[in-house]
Design a protein around this motif. Sequence first.
Motif, mmCIF file in Angstrom:
data_model
loop_
_atom_site.group_PDB
_atom_site.id
_atom_site.type_symbol
_atom_site.label_atom_id
_atom_site.label_comp_id
_atom_site.label_asym_id
_atom_site.label_seq_id
_atom_site.Cartn_x
_atom_site.Cartn_y
_atom_site.Cartn_z
ATOM 1 N N ASN A 1 -3.817 -2.106 9.900
ATOM 2 C CA ASN A 1 -3.788 -2.461 8.487
ATOM 3 C C ASN A 1 -3.372 -1.214 7.714
ATOM 4 O OD1 ASN A 1 -4.284 -3.111 5.796
ATOM 5 N ND2 ASN A 1 -6.048 -4.395 6.297
ATOM 6 N N LYS B 1 -2.437 -1.097 4.415
ATOM 7 C CA LYS B 1 -2.434 -1.331 2.968
ATOM 8 C C LYS B 1 -2.848 -0.098 2.174
ATOM 9 C CE LYS B 1 -3.298 -6.323 3.136
ATOM 10 N NZ LYS B 1 -4.227 -7.432 2.745
ATOM 11 N N ARG C 1 2.990 -9.122 7.021
ATOM 12 C CA ARG C 1 3.071 -8.574 8.367
ATOM 13 C C ARG C 1 4.492 -8.061 8.643
ATOM 14 N NH1 ARG C 1 -0.632 -8.785 12.218
ATOM 15 N NH2 ARG C 1 -0.074 -8.607 14.423
ATOM 16 N N ASN D 1 0.100 -4.681 9.074
ATOM 17 C CA ASN D 1 -0.061 -5.449 7.850
ATOM 18 C C ASN D 1 0.032 -4.517 6.652
ATOM 19 O OD1 ASN D 1 -0.579 -8.148 8.859
ATOM 20 N ND2 ASN D 1 -2.489 -7.308 9.664
#
Length: 576
Positions: free
Chosen positions: A500, A502, A553, A575
Amino acid sequence: MLIRTVSRKILLSIAVLITAASTHAQDVIQSRQYPQNQFRYPLDLPPSTAGSFGELRANHFHSGLDFKTNQRIGFPVHAAYDGYISRVRIQFGGFGQALYITHPNGFTTVYGHIEAFTPEIAKYIRDYQYKNQTFEADIALPVGLFKVSKGDVVATSGNRGASAGPHVHFEIRDTLTQETINPQLFGLTIPDKIPPAISAIGIYHLNGNAFSEKTPKEFLAVTGTNGNYHLTRPQVLNLSGNVGFGISVIDQNSASFNRNGIYSLELKLDGITMYTFAVERFAFDQTHAINAYIDYPVFITARRWVQKCFILPGSRISLYPQSINRGIMAFNDDKLHEVQYIVKDIAGNTSTLTLKVQSNTSAGSAIADKPLGTLMRYDRKSEFINDKVKVIIQPGNLYDDLDFMYSAMPAKPGALSLTHRIHNKLTPIHDDYEIWIKPDVSPGAYADKAVIVNAATGSIGGTYDGGYVKAKARAFGDYYIKLDTVAPVIIPINIRNGSNMKALRAIKLRMSDNLSGIKSYAGKIDGKWVLVEWDYKTKVLSYTFDDSIAAGRHKFEFTVTDIKNNATTFTAEFNR
């Protein structure tokens, strides 16, 4: 209002320092005059330098002034004069990021190790990198596309590339010849009331022989202050035959504690100038000739800087404006002679050292030594060939005649050939030479993976041709053949499959290769090339996310290829 007041204080400090510097004598050796009061300093900081023009560096003379930035990055970098930005360069080492401004007065200024360009220049570079799918870039810009006026901010100071700390590397070049010129000759002075400091001298007994590590030599300690120096043990030197002199000397200015290089050096015999050295200007294809200027064997074995005050016959560099007999002195008349060193910095501060020399004709005339190996002439093409190896040196790549020595030694583990000792590491090469080695074990189907390895520094590349592996070598030493069949290694730092990303600004990795070295690398996201930057100091590769990567993704691919076309690919979905 506060910024304006601070700026006034800084400019007032600069004016005071410049006025103080200008009170020094400017009695310096130079071949021509340069424009005064046209160029400004690249920074609005009191001028203080970490490196001087022509300062001795490993394998090169320093090509500019290194302006200090108080151990910080981010200071505005100003155009030194009117003109246009003509070139920008992005590289892994070297300057890291550099900008070039061409001026209407016939000169070009260079600003190296910068942190960031102006937004317009940064966009131009980024568009070029994406169009050509490359991180490293050397871009010639259209004339007049980015015009600048004297004082305009063109970048911010940094610590990029092969720098030892935050600073701005600044050069002034002749636009036509691209020779780099001492900026202080244009009036960009540094406060300086400190004369050069002499620590030792060298005496070289040449007597008709080429200079080499075998040249008989002696070093004598020197004592003194305030520009007046003498031998620590005062004595009359008994010297006969052809003699060369050397010196160990450094300089400092009043604005910095850094040890820098001198500007000029004169050597006189009985009042006659026999040798002159001055760091006025030089071409970049000459700078490697520093290895002819210094006592290279002493530098390699002891890391000691000794500046020879005689010129090797194959050294062609414009830092020697004058000499008689290349600075070599003949003592053969039974008289008492006076040898004097005169060393100056560019502010005119002077240090002197005088020697008394008694020559002696009873010593007889020295006879040049006979070569023990193969005699190679500095001004001719030279070859050494046997059934295992070929060495081909073009004219101009040796600084003096060479008594070339060769020997073969046992093969190293994994090698396809014997280890070939090509002379020794104490003799410098100006550019390169050809080396051909015949394998003792056939490479078979892996011939295209063969490289020549320098036992001290690693692979120098190579191609298989007519039963030999051949390459260009930059140094003498021990060489052998090895195969490179191992692909590079990729080490992800902050990404793995399913990560991840982000909260992260960038994807970071490292890469390495075991032998031939990295040839290329490329990063892709969802099949599209993305800019992955490579930091010289940390060796970290990073892709910084931008608005083109939407939430969701994605697939990241990173491929590294070495010089022998062995490749590795790292793949991870993440992601965002």
